[in-house]
Design a protein around this motif. Structure first.
Motif, PDB file in Angstrom:
ATOM      1  N   LYS A  78       0.502  -1.261   0.238  1.00 16.99           N
ATOM      2  CA  LYS A  78       0.001  -0.286   0.099  1.00 16.99           C
ATOM      3  C   LYS A  78       0.630   0.840   0.227  1.00 16.99           C
ATOM      4  O   LYS A  78       2.189   1.100   0.475  1.00 16.99           O
ATOM      5  CB  LYS A  78      -0.940   0.439   1.395  1.00 16.99           C
ATOM      6  CG  LYS A  78      -1.914  -0.872   1.456  1.00 16.99           C
ATOM      7  CD  LYS A  78      -2.760  -0.556   2.349  1.00 16.99           C
ATOM      8  CE  LYS A  78      -3.914  -1.605   2.282  1.00 16.99           C
ATOM      9  NZ  LYS A  78      -4.800  -2.278   3.268  1.00 16.99           N
ATOM     10  N   LYS A  79       0.584   2.005  -0.849  1.00 13.10           N
ATOM     11  CA  LYS A  79       1.163   3.732  -1.093  1.00 13.10           C
ATOM     12  C   LYS A  79       1.224   4.154   0.621  1.00 13.10           C
ATOM     13  O   LYS A  79      -0.116   4.077   0.862  1.00 13.10           O
ATOM     14  CB  LYS A  79       1.233   4.419  -2.234  1.00 13.10           C
ATOM     15  CG  LYS A  79       2.247   4.571  -2.735  1.00 13.10           C
ATOM     16  CD  LYS A  79       1.321   5.942  -3.942  1.00 13.10           C
ATOM     17  CE  LYS A  79       0.755   5.122  -5.603  1.00 13.10           C
ATOM     18  NZ  LYS A  79       0.981   5.989  -6.488  1.00 13.10           N
ATOM     19  N   ILE A  80       2.120   4.832   0.447  1.00 13.15           N
ATOM     20  CA  ILE A  80       1.833   5.972   2.196  1.00 13.15           C
ATOM     21  C   ILE A  80       1.861   7.214   1.522  1.00 13.15           C
ATOM     22  O   ILE A  80       2.906   7.987   0.805  1.00 13.15           O
ATOM     23  CB  ILE A  80       2.732   5.672   3.224  1.00 13.15           C
ATOM     24  CG1 ILE A  80       3.592   5.477   2.938  1.00 13.15           C
ATOM     25  CG2 ILE A  80       2.886   4.465   3.670  1.00 13.15           C
ATOM     26  CD1 ILE A  80       5.141   5.216   4.201  1.00 13.15           C
ATOM     27  N   THR A  81       1.613   8.123   1.802  1.00 12.60           N
ATOM     28  CA  THR A  81       2.127   9.540   1.515  1.00 12.60           C
ATOM     29  C   THR A  81       2.949  10.258   2.927  1.00 12.60           C
ATOM     30  O   THR A  81       2.875  10.457   4.117  1.00 12.60           O
ATOM     31  CB  THR A  81       0.964  10.303   2.337  1.00 12.60           C
ATOM     32  OG1 THR A  81       0.037   9.989   0.798  1.00 12.60           O
ATOM     33  CG2 THR A  81       0.979  12.146   1.438  1.00 12.60           C
ATOM     34  N   LEU A  82       4.315  10.556   2.596  1.00 13.35           N
ATOM     35  CA  LEU A  82       5.330  10.526   3.709  1.00 13.35           C
ATOM     36  C   LEU A  82       4.806  12.531   4.171  1.00 13.35           C
ATOM     37  O   LEU A  82       4.269  12.770   3.962  1.00 13.35           O
ATOM     38  CB  LEU A  82       6.344  11.526   3.011  1.00 13.35           C
ATOM     39  CG  LEU A  82       7.260   9.962   2.409  1.00 13.35           C
ATOM     40  CD1 LEU A  82       8.255  10.754   1.582  1.00 13.35           C
ATOM     41  CD2 LEU A  82       7.863   9.321   3.429  1.00 13.35           C
ATOM     42  N   GLY A  83       5.186  11.958   5.408  1.00 11.39           N
ATOM     43  CA  GLY A  83       4.942  13.318   6.622  1.00 11.39           C
ATOM     44  C   GLY A  83       5.729  14.236   6.527  1.00 11.39           C
ATOM     45  O   GLY A  83       6.984  14.118   5.070  1.00 11.39           O
ATOM     46  N   GLU A  84       5.495  15.788   6.711  1.00  9.89           N
ATOM     47  CA  GLU A  84       6.235  16.846   6.343  1.00  9.89           C
ATOM     48  C   GLU A  84       7.603  16.341   6.324  1.00  9.89           C
ATOM     49  O   GLU A  84       8.169  16.575   5.883  1.00  9.89           O
ATOM     50  CB  GLU A  84       5.714  18.208   6.952  1.00  9.89           C
ATOM     51  CG  GLU A  84       5.934  19.188   6.221  1.00  9.89           C
ATOM     52  CD  GLU A  84       4.907  20.692   6.222  1.00  9.89           C
ATOM     53  OE1 GLU A  84       5.433  21.494   6.572  1.00  9.89           O
ATOM     54  OE2 GLU A  84       3.863  20.736   6.966  1.00  9.89           O
ATOM     55  N   THR A  85       7.922  16.026   7.578  1.00 12.84           N
ATOM     56  CA  THR A  85       9.379  15.823   7.841  1.00 12.84           C
ATOM     57  C   THR A  85       9.993  15.192   7.707  1.00 12.84           C
ATOM     58  O   THR A  85      11.114  15.383   6.859  1.00 12.84           O
ATOM     59  CB  THR A  85       8.733  16.142   9.968  1.00 12.84           C
ATOM     60  OG1 THR A  85       8.090  16.539  10.529  1.00 12.84           O
ATOM     61  CG2 THR A  85      10.572  16.109  10.641  1.00 12.84           C
ATOM     62  N   LYS A  86       9.307  14.203   6.811  1.00 16.98           N
ATOM     63  CA  LYS A  86       9.973  13.117   6.282  1.00 16.98           C
ATOM     64  C   LYS A  86      10.455  13.358   4.703  1.00 16.98           C
ATOM     65  O   LYS A  86      11.360  12.940   4.458  1.00 16.98           O
ATOM     66  CB  LYS A  86       8.860  11.977   6.097  1.00 16.98           C
ATOM     67  CG  LYS A  86       9.407  10.889   7.775  1.00 16.98           C
ATOM     68  CD  LYS A  86       8.971   9.644   7.511  1.00 16.98           C
ATOM     69  CE  LYS A  86       9.129   8.833   8.981  1.00 16.98           C
ATOM     70  NZ  LYS A  86       8.161   7.355   8.513  1.00 16.98           N
ATOM     71  N   LEU A  87       9.436  13.818   4.191  1.00 15.16           N
ATOM     72  CA  LEU A  87       9.505  14.717   3.728  1.00 15.16           C
ATOM     73  C   LEU A  87      10.735  15.380   3.030  1.00 15.16           C
ATOM     74  O   LEU A  87      11.498  15.333   1.789  1.00 15.16           O
ATOM     75  CB  LEU A  87       7.749  15.343   2.436  1.00 15.16           C
ATOM     76  CG  LEU A  87       7.878  15.177   1.043  1.00 15.16           C
ATOM     77  CD1 LEU A  87       8.605  14.279   0.398  1.00 15.16           C
ATOM     78  CD2 LEU A  87       7.064  16.439   0.586  1.00 15.16           C
ATOM     79  N   LYS A  88      10.771  16.753   3.918  1.00 17.68           N
ATOM     80  CA  LYS A  88      11.922  17.669   3.946  1.00 17.68           C
ATOM     81  C   LYS A  88      13.013  16.773   4.227  1.00 17.68           C
ATOM     82  O   LYS A  88      14.205  17.355   2.872  1.00 17.68           O
ATOM     83  CB  LYS A  88      11.585  18.532   5.276  1.00 17.68           C
ATOM     84  CG  LYS A  88      12.100  19.823   5.231  1.00 17.68           C
ATOM     85  CD  LYS A  88      12.041  20.857   6.205  1.00 17.68           C
ATOM     86  CE  LYS A  88      13.235  21.429   6.334  1.00 17.68           C
ATOM     87  NZ  LYS A  88      12.910  22.567   7.815  1.00 17.68           N
TER      88      LYS A  88
END
Lengths: 172, 261
Positions: free
Chosen positions: B178-188
């Motif tokens: 399942k695809k997940i959406t990265l949180g803001e901190t992890k994406l940064k």
């Protein structure tokens, strides 16, 4: 002159797109084993083998294991090595420690595709590895394809080395 | 016919024309030159560029979206063909990413015609091309702790214990990745890793000064601006000298000839 130009253009066009998939790797394996393909095995690369591979390749081998197919004393390997920018996929068959066949399967570079020709790959037939991990013979260069020639030669040495590693326990 | 001589292209005329043409480039050269002379005091080498426009211009801004899959304690993300294990780049693939699963021993990543195997520490184990016998992977899942592949064909394939070979399998009891959406901190953190150490202001000023920021031909444009500066110096000297000569002649004429009348 006007008759010569289209001819030159045709030669040019025929040379620029000479790379590509010449044979699918699994079709090569099927051909090598006459459609009676054995289950693949893997050789895990320990520190010692990795160091020897680095010595041959001039860089670290990416990956912890290498896949092979074996039937009696014959082993087949599908290996990749970068010529200039992109990997050249090569199929190599070893029979009793000697190269039986080298075939370029996928060529992705824009130059140097001449290594696919049999006049080049047949040079490896019957070649074996010396103590210093060099081939027991010289491989003639192809003008304009030096990097590809070197890459395929390195792969031939890698395949022979891995075959030796595979047969080490049996030899002992 | 008025009897007047046609107007010549004098040094002054060219001085003015070239001066007007080169004005913007000379301003850039001068300002960036001064800035580069004071790199350390301005701390240009310590400040990083935030502008997404500039980062894109330098190829440091990803053009695509991050595609992430949760594999237990870790996250596998593919961003602009770069494969990340958490935020560490571990490889590249030019194919579409179809998911990642954690098997009993390894992590399996599925691309169009390739399976990439990683250890649980993110080290590359093997890249397995699927060949033409089964390709065109659509998604990857897990069954009995082994990776399962769905292709565009009617069959599903399950790997053997060591993920060396594949066999057809029924489509039951498969848990799909399942695809997940990265949180803001992890994406940064991921974007920081994507950009490497980033783009310093010094680099931008240096490239502006040399013209390299404008691409291959920018250097020649700045060369032209430098040549224009050389020309302006010479033509300026010439204009000053010729005017001074004329002024001297005029004064000489006024002093020695006009007073006689």
């Amino acid at each position: 002159m006007k008759h010569v130009l289209p001819f030159i253009f045709l030669i040019y066009v025929s040379t620029i797109n000479a790379g590509g998939v010449y044979q699918e790797p699994d079709a090569f394996i099927a051909e090598v084993f006459n459609d009676n393909v054995p289950k693949p095995g893997v050789i895990w690369l320990d520190k010692d083998i990795k160091a020897q591979l680095k010595d041959i390749l001039g860089h670290n081998y990416k990956g912890l294991r290498v896949r092979y197919w074996q039937q009696d004393d014959r082993t087949a390997w599908i290996l990749d090595e970068i010529g200039k920018d992109k990997p050249i996929t090569t199929g190599i068959v070893i029979n009793q420690g000697r190269i039986e066949r080298v075939r370029i399967l996928v060529f992705r570079e824009s130059r140097g595709w001449e290594v696919r020709h049999s006049f080049f790959t047949e040079q490896f037939d019957d070649a074996t590895l010396k103590q210093n991990r060099e081939l027991d013979r010289g491989i003639d260069n192809i003008s304009g394809a030096t990097l590809s020639v070197r890459a395929v030669t390195r792969l031939a040495r890698v395949a022979l080395l891995l075959d030796q590693q595979l047969n080490k326990p049996r030899a002992g | 016919m008025t009897g007047r001589k046609p107007k010549k292209f004098t040094a002054f005329l060219w001085h003015r024309r070239i001066g007007l043409l080169a004005i913007i480039l000379v301003i850039i050269l001068s300002i960036t030159g001064i800035m580069l002379n004071h790199t350390e005091s301005l701390k240009l080498d310590e400040k990083y560029v935030d502008s997404s426009l500039l980062l894109s211009w330098y190829g440091l801004q990803p053009s695509g979206e991050a595609v992430s899959y949760d594999v237990g304690d870790h996250v596998i993300t593919v961003l602009d063909n770069l494969i990340f294990f958490n935020s560490y780049p571990v490889g590249k693939s030019e194919q579409t990413f179809h998911g990642a699963v954690k098997t009993e021993q390894l992590i399996a990543l599925a691309f169009d015609t390739e399976i990439v195997l990683l250890t649980s520490d993110g080290e590359l184990v093997e890249r397995m091309p699927t060949g033409h016998s089964f390709s065109d992977i659509q998604r990857i899942g897990i069954k009995y702790q082994r990776p399962v592949i769905e292709t565009s064909g009617p069959l599903y394939y399950v790997a053997d214990e060591h993920i060396l070979d594949w066999d057809a399998v029924t489509a039951e009891n498969i848990t799909w990745a399942k695809k997940i959406t990265l949180g803001e901190t992890k994406l940064k953190v991921l974007l920081e890793s994507f950009r490497g150490r980033g783009l310093t202001q010094e680099r931008v000023v240096l490239d502006l000064h040399s013209g390299r920021i404008f691409g291959e031909y920018g250097v020649y444009v700045m060369d032209a601006a430098a040549i224009a500066l050389l020309w302006l110096s010479c033509s300026g000297l010439w204009v000053w000298w010729s005017r001074r000569r004329k002024l001297r002649k005029k004064r000489h004429f006024q002093k020695h000839h006009r007073k006689q009348h």
